[in-house]
Design an enzyme around this catalytic site. Structure first.
Site, PDB file in Angstrom:
ATOM      1  N   CYS A 267       0.821  -1.208   0.000  1.00  0.00           N
ATOM      2  CA  CYS A 267       0.000   0.000   0.000  1.00  0.00           C
ATOM      3  C   CYS A 267       0.864   1.272   0.000  1.00  0.00           C
ATOM      4  O   CYS A 267       1.458   1.589  -1.019  1.00  0.00           O
ATOM      5  CB  CYS A 267      -0.973  -0.064   1.166  1.00  0.00           C
TER       6      CYS A 267
ATOM      7  N   HIS B  23      -3.369  -5.262   1.861  1.00  0.00           N
ATOM      8  CA  HIS B  23      -2.741  -5.440   3.180  1.00  0.00           C
ATOM      9  C   HIS B  23      -2.714  -6.897   3.621  1.00  0.00           C
ATOM     10  O   HIS B  23      -3.560  -7.308   4.421  1.00  0.00           O
ATOM     11  CB  HIS B  23      -3.508  -4.619   4.223  1.00  0.00           C
TER      12      HIS B  23
ATOM     13  N   GLU C  59      -0.900  -8.209   5.753  1.00  0.00           N
ATOM     14  CA  GLU C  59      -0.594  -8.297   7.190  1.00  0.00           C
ATOM     15  C   GLU C  59      -1.870  -8.210   8.044  1.00  0.00           C
ATOM     16  O   GLU C  59      -1.827  -8.458   9.231  1.00  0.00           O
ATOM     17  CB  GLU C  59       0.416  -7.207   7.590  1.00  0.00           C
TER      18      GLU C  59
HETATM   19  N1  GLN Z   1      -3.665   6.277   0.743  1.00  0.00           N
HETATM   20  C1  GLN Z   1      -2.441   6.038   1.441  1.00  0.00           C
HETATM   21  C2  GLN Z   1      -1.294   6.866   0.854  1.00  0.00           C
HETATM   22  O1  GLN Z   1      -1.463   7.459  -0.154  1.00  0.00           O
HETATM   23  C3  GLN Z   1      -2.071   4.575   1.407  1.00  0.00           C
HETATM   24  C4  GLN Z   1      -3.115   3.798   2.140  1.00  0.00           C
HETATM   25  C5  GLN Z   1      -2.590   2.633   2.914  1.00  0.00           C
HETATM   26  O2  GLN Z   1      -1.381   2.416   3.053  1.00  0.00           O
HETATM   27  N2  GLN Z   1      -3.511   1.904   3.480  1.00  0.00           N
HETATM   28  O3  GLN Z   1      -0.240   6.898   1.417  1.00  0.00           O
END
Ligand code: GLN
Length: 194
Positions: A84, A174, A176
């Site tokens: 992410c 995610h 995790e």
């Molecule tokens: N939207 C977040 C960002 O731009 C990432 C979201 C996440 O890691 N769950 O950093």
């Protein structure tokens, strides 16, 4: 066998959940909170970049003098597993955004690609050899474009949500936050080989 040395960037975001996952797999995580933590090991076997807020993480990498050594280690072949916000840190380009953080993964990533508020959902997906994986998306990005050398591993509605390039694996979701250890196991296998 010598235990793997896996570093987990622990400056912001969901790093504890990655650490729990590693412990479940019999591997002791090493938290990277400051430069001295990174310098404490002469050879890392792998690095996890967790989800969270990429803008904050990127800023902290610079402030804590972690940016250069981490970028160099990834360029030199360190296996890295980014989820992410971590994927956003690795991306060579961000869509409609001039920001580049580590820039080691030749993809274009769109931040908050599913919307900011209602953009959280879970869906079972196939991710490379891992089938029917319960993927959790939280204000997730997706990968809009990949260079020819990048292998897409998973997609939803024609948008790539996981990809591998050499020693780098980037996920929009995610792993995790699930009970399913298969994707972390796959990363540890990569860390063992490299
Ligand atoms: N939207 C977040 C960002 O731009 C990432 C979201 C996440 O890691 N769950 O950093």
């Amino acid at each position: 066998m010598k235990e793997l040395t896996i570093a987990v960037l622990a400056v912001q975001g969901a790093f504890r959940e990655h650490e729990d996952m590693l412990r479940r797999l019999g591997c002791t995580p090493h938290e990277i909170r400051e430069r001295a933590d990174w310098d404490a090991c002469p050879h890392w076997d792998g690095l996890i970049l967790p989800g969270g807020e990429s803008t904050v993480q990127g800023k902290l990498l610079h402030e804590l003098h972690l940016f250069e050594p981490i970028r160099q280690a990834i360029r030199d072949g360190l296996p890295v597993f980014a989820t992410c916000a971590g994927l956003i840190l690795l991306a060579e380009h961000l869509a409609d955004d001039e920001t580049v953080h580590l820039g080691t993964l030749p993809v274009t990533v769109r931040r908050n690609a599913y919307g900011r508020q209602l953009g959280s959902f879970s869906q079972n997906i196939d991710c490379g050899p891992v089938k029917d994986y319960p993927a959790i998306f939280i204000r997730a990005p997706y990968i809009e474009q990949v260079s020819a050398k990048v292998t897409p591993l998973a997609a939803i509605d024609n948008h790539i949500v996981a990809a591998r390039y050499q020693n780098q694996i980037g996920l929009a979701f995610h792993p995790e936050l699930t009970d399913d250890t298969r994707i972390h196991e796959a990363f540890l296998d990569l860390a063992k080989k490299e």
